[in-house]
Enzyme design. Structure first.
Site, PDB file in Angstrom:
ATOM      1  N   HIS A 150       0.836  -1.205   0.000  1.00  0.00           N
ATOM      2  CA  HIS A 150       0.000   0.000   0.000  1.00  0.00           C
ATOM      3  C   HIS A 150       0.872   1.257   0.000  1.00  0.00           C
ATOM      4  O   HIS A 150       0.687   2.164  -0.817  1.00  0.00           O
ATOM      5  CB  HIS A 150      -0.906  -0.022   1.229  1.00  0.00           C
ATOM      6  CG  HIS A 150      -1.819   1.153   1.326  1.00  0.00           C
ATOM      7  ND1 HIS A 150      -3.079   1.165   0.772  1.00  0.00           N
ATOM      8  CD2 HIS A 150      -1.655   2.369   1.921  1.00  0.00           C
ATOM      9  CE1 HIS A 150      -3.651   2.339   1.013  1.00  0.00           C
ATOM     10  NE2 HIS A 150      -2.807   3.086   1.710  1.00  0.00           N
ATOM     11  N   GLU A 151       1.816   1.298   0.932  1.00  0.00           N
ATOM     12  CA  GLU A 151       2.686   2.472   1.017  1.00  0.00           C
ATOM     13  C   GLU A 151       3.617   2.574  -0.186  1.00  0.00           C
ATOM     14  O   GLU A 151       3.983   3.676  -0.600  1.00  0.00           O
ATOM     15  CB  GLU A 151       3.504   2.426   2.318  1.00  0.00           C
ATOM     16  CG  GLU A 151       2.672   2.443   3.589  1.00  0.00           C
ATOM     17  CD  GLU A 151       1.760   3.653   3.682  1.00  0.00           C
ATOM     18  OE1 GLU A 151       2.106   4.716   3.123  1.00  0.00           O
ATOM     19  OE2 GLU A 151       0.683   3.534   4.301  1.00  0.00           O
TER      20      GLU A 151
END
Length: 218
Positions: free
Chosen positions: A32-33
């Site tokens: 996600h990051e």
């Protein structure tokens, strides 16, 4: 002594499950990051820190202009960009930062939308990729074999028993137990079952699923 060994085995299994869940969660957070990070770099935003986890930093290393960190609390992560810091909202109104062409706030609305949405998009894409990998490499499934038969239920009334294997439902092939469950659950009306008994002899029966619960069952 035997009870103690069983308790220790349960504790070990629980710790293993917790560890695997933490690793899986960490991978989801990382991807996600990574989506935020990759698009921010593509938009030429200065990324100060890429961190997996919150709280005290356990390990960090600066590579290029960005610090990469692993923090103590694994339930989260963040990408700290110039001009976009949830811990310090004053950066959003700082005129000096706003004038920096590499700050988040100096980018166009489209670029900021792309950066913010990249995390979720990355999770969706990697989920699709993992599904493809799993279905290509294979995964264990239970065969379409009856484990037990409840007295009074349609399968019992039709003479089926534990060990019998169902190969077709209404002339459609089934090979796994989930396929068998789904075919029965989505059925409407009688079902023609074909397969083999535990002794190898073939059978062909018609059953009327019990629809008194949440879904039809046999």
């Amino acid at each position: 002594m035997e009870i103690l060994a069983v308790d220790l085995l349960k504790i070990f299994n629980n710790l293993t499950n917790i560890g695997l869940a933490a690793i899986g969660l960490g991978l989801v957070i990382f991807l996600h990051e990574l989506g935020h990070f990759a698009v921010a770099k593509w938009c030429n935003v200065f990324v100060e820190r890429f961190s997996i986890g919150f709280g005290p930093v356990l390990f960090s290393r600066k590579w290029g202009e960005t610090e990469y960190a692993l923090s103590l609390i694994p339930f989260g992560g963040y990408v700290k960009m110039l001009g976009q810091d949830d811990a310090d909202p004053s950066q959003l109104t700082n005129e000096e930062i706003a004038q920096d062409p590499r700050s988040y706030v100096a980018k166009s609305v489209f670029q900021r939308m792309a950066i913010i949405s990249a995390g979720v998009i990355m999770n969706v894409l990697t989920a699709l990729l993992f599904f493809v990998i799993v279905f290509k490499t294979g995964f264990p499934t239970s065969p379409s074999q009856i484990g037990n038969v409840r007295p009074g239920m349609p399968a019992w009334e039709a003479g089926l028993d534990a060990g019998d294997r169902i190969n077709k439902i209404n002339d459609s092939s089934v090979s796994t137990f989930p396929e068998l469950q789904l075919a029965v659950a989505l059925s409407s009306g009688p079902l023609k079952l074909e397969g083999t008994h535990a002794d190898g002899s073939p059978f062909q029966v018609t059953v009327n699923p019990d629809a008194s619960g949440n879904h039809p069952r046999i």
